[in-house]
Motif scaffolding. Structure first.
Motif, PDB file in Angstrom:
ATOM      1  N   GLN A 119       0.660  -1.388   0.100  1.00 40.92           N
ATOM      2  CA  GLN A 119      -0.135  -0.258  -0.148  1.00 40.92           C
ATOM      3  C   GLN A 119       0.881   1.602   0.042  1.00 40.92           C
ATOM      4  O   GLN A 119       0.303   2.006  -0.244  1.00 40.92           O
ATOM      5  CB  GLN A 119      -1.323   0.285   1.111  1.00 40.92           C
ATOM      6  CG  GLN A 119      -0.280   0.023   2.390  1.00 40.92           C
ATOM      7  CD  GLN A 119       0.359  -1.563   3.046  1.00 40.92           C
ATOM      8  OE1 GLN A 119       0.568  -1.965   2.455  1.00 40.92           O
ATOM      9  NE2 GLN A 119      -0.287  -1.073   4.671  1.00 40.92           N
ATOM     10  N   ALA A 121       1.020   3.970  -3.536  1.00 41.03           N
ATOM     11  CA  ALA A 121       0.254   4.893  -3.262  1.00 41.03           C
ATOM     12  C   ALA A 121       1.791   6.210  -3.684  1.00 41.03           C
ATOM     13  O   ALA A 121       1.964   7.043  -4.158  1.00 41.03           O
ATOM     14  CB  ALA A 121       0.377   4.979  -1.563  1.00 41.03           C
ATOM     15  N   LYS A 181      -8.512  -1.291  -8.479  1.00 43.05           N
ATOM     16  CA  LYS A 181      -7.367  -0.580  -7.364  1.00 43.05           C
ATOM     17  C   LYS A 181      -6.586  -2.006  -7.262  1.00 43.05           C
ATOM     18  O   LYS A 181      -5.119  -0.878  -6.300  1.00 43.05           O
ATOM     19  CB  LYS A 181      -7.837  -0.472  -6.336  1.00 43.05           C
ATOM     20  CG  LYS A 181      -8.971   0.392  -5.926  1.00 43.05           C
ATOM     21  CD  LYS A 181      -9.340   1.473  -4.816  1.00 43.05           C
ATOM     22  CE  LYS A 181     -10.273   2.823  -5.096  1.00 43.05           C
ATOM     23  NZ  LYS A 181     -10.831   3.213  -3.771  1.00 43.05           N
ATOM     24  N   ARG A 221      -3.414  -1.495  -3.913  1.00 44.28           N
ATOM     25  CA  ARG A 221      -3.915  -0.195  -3.806  1.00 44.28           C
ATOM     26  C   ARG A 221      -4.486   0.289  -2.844  1.00 44.28           C
ATOM     27  O   ARG A 221      -5.966  -0.191  -2.738  1.00 44.28           O
ATOM     28  CB  ARG A 221      -3.884   0.914  -4.756  1.00 44.28           C
ATOM     29  CG  ARG A 221      -3.132   0.597  -5.967  1.00 44.28           C
ATOM     30  CD  ARG A 221      -2.948   2.190  -6.977  1.00 44.28           C
ATOM     31  NE  ARG A 221      -4.271   2.035  -7.677  1.00 44.28           N
ATOM     32  CZ  ARG A 221      -4.888   2.535  -8.209  1.00 44.28           C
ATOM     33  NH1 ARG A 221      -4.616   1.446  -9.218  1.00 44.28           N
ATOM     34  NH2 ARG A 221      -5.834   2.910  -8.691  1.00 44.28           N
ATOM     35  N   GLY A 222      -4.277   0.285  -1.481  1.00 45.10           N
ATOM     36  CA  GLY A 222      -5.135   0.166  -0.094  1.00 45.10           C
ATOM     37  C   GLY A 222      -6.087  -1.239   0.683  1.00 45.10           C
ATOM     38  O   GLY A 222      -6.435  -0.561   1.846  1.00 45.10           O
TER      39      GLY A 222
END
Length: 277
Positions: free
Chosen positions: A148, A152, A209, A212-213
């Motif tokens: 993550q 980012a 995503k 991501r996250g």
């Protein structure tokens, strides 16, 4: 009803269900354990590198764990300050499991200690706070860290790219749990099961995503459940920044970081401390 009979439990891929079953000691135990928690997102350890810095010096990007020991990267690597990740890198480079229960075995200890001594010469910074700052500033050219954070950073800079290690990597998962030591020992509220079911619904699953996250648990490839969802992710290109996910072969060669005994955990910490002396 018990967790095993809940709709959210049935919807989890088998590998995620295995992760959520623990015995009284907290170890993953699909034979004698009980449902400990519900994984609601997962991620992995990646490499990030400065494309401009490596290109200027005609250095090829790292593709696997062994590359961390390349002489041209000496003093230009940062890594998260986590014993399981640091020792895990040495274990992976030796072809061993990142969950090796006894790193004091003579042959294992000798090999891992040697790799860690060499790694200490390669890594400029062990930090879980400043590793990305060092990459952004150009003080280091390669970072080993959690998906993550690295993704980012790559989203913010065209000069940063990410790599999923070719021989597999370490995986992590966050879980919903009900603390056993809570003061209110009455029957668990049915709202908890409803909440978990809500957080795992298909409608809440992002197909763009990826890591991501944190990835949804049902994106884990499986022969039994979640296959259709996983196939909606652009696996063919496997571009991490575009939500691409690694294929099953890479995930099969990757390992979730599992709980170790107190003795084993102390062994890992001792190895990290010894490499810094």
């Amino acid at each position: 009803t018990g967790a095993e009979e809940s709709s959210w439990w049935a919807a989890l891929p088998p590998r995620m269900r295995q992760l959520g079953i623990r015995n009284s000691s907290g170890a993953v135990d699909s034979r004698q354990g009980q449902v400990y928690g519900a994984p609601y997102r997962w991620g992995c350890t990646l490499f990030a590198y400065r494309k401009d810095k490596l290109k200027q010096r005609n250095i090829s990007p790292p593709q696997d764990w062994e590359d961390l020991w390349r002489p041209e990267l000496k003093g230009r690597i940062a890594m998260v300050d986590a014993p399981r990740e640091v020792v895990g890198a040495a274990l992976k480079s030796c072809g061993l499991s990142v969950n090796t229960p006894d790193v004091q075995q003579p042959d294992v200890n000798r090999r891992v200690r040697r790799r860690l001594r060499e790694l200490s010469q390669q890594v400029r910074l062990f930090s879980s706070k400043d590793h990305m700052k060092a990459l952004a500033a150009g003080e280091v050219w390669v970072v080993v860290g959690w998906s993550q954070e690295l993704l980012a950073a790559a989203l913010k800079s065209n000069n940063i790219a990410t790599v999923f290690p070719a021989s597999g990597t370490t995986l992590w998962a966050d879980m919903w749990v009900v603390p056993s030591g809570r003061e209110d020992q009455r029957e668990t509220s049915p709202l908890i099961s409803q909440w978990i079911d809500f957080t795992l619904q298909d409608q809440r699953l992002s197909t763009t995503k990826g890591f991501r996250g944190g990835a949804a648990p049902r994106t884990m490839p499986s022969d039994f459940t979640g296959v259709e969802i996983a196939q909606r992710i652009p696996n063919s290109t496997f571009e991490l920044m575009k939500g691409g996910m690694p294929g099953r072969d890479l995930l099969d060669s990757s390992e979730f970081i599992l709980p170790l005994s107190e003795i084993a955990s102390a062994q890992y910490r001792s190895l990290v401390e010894s490499m810094r002396v």
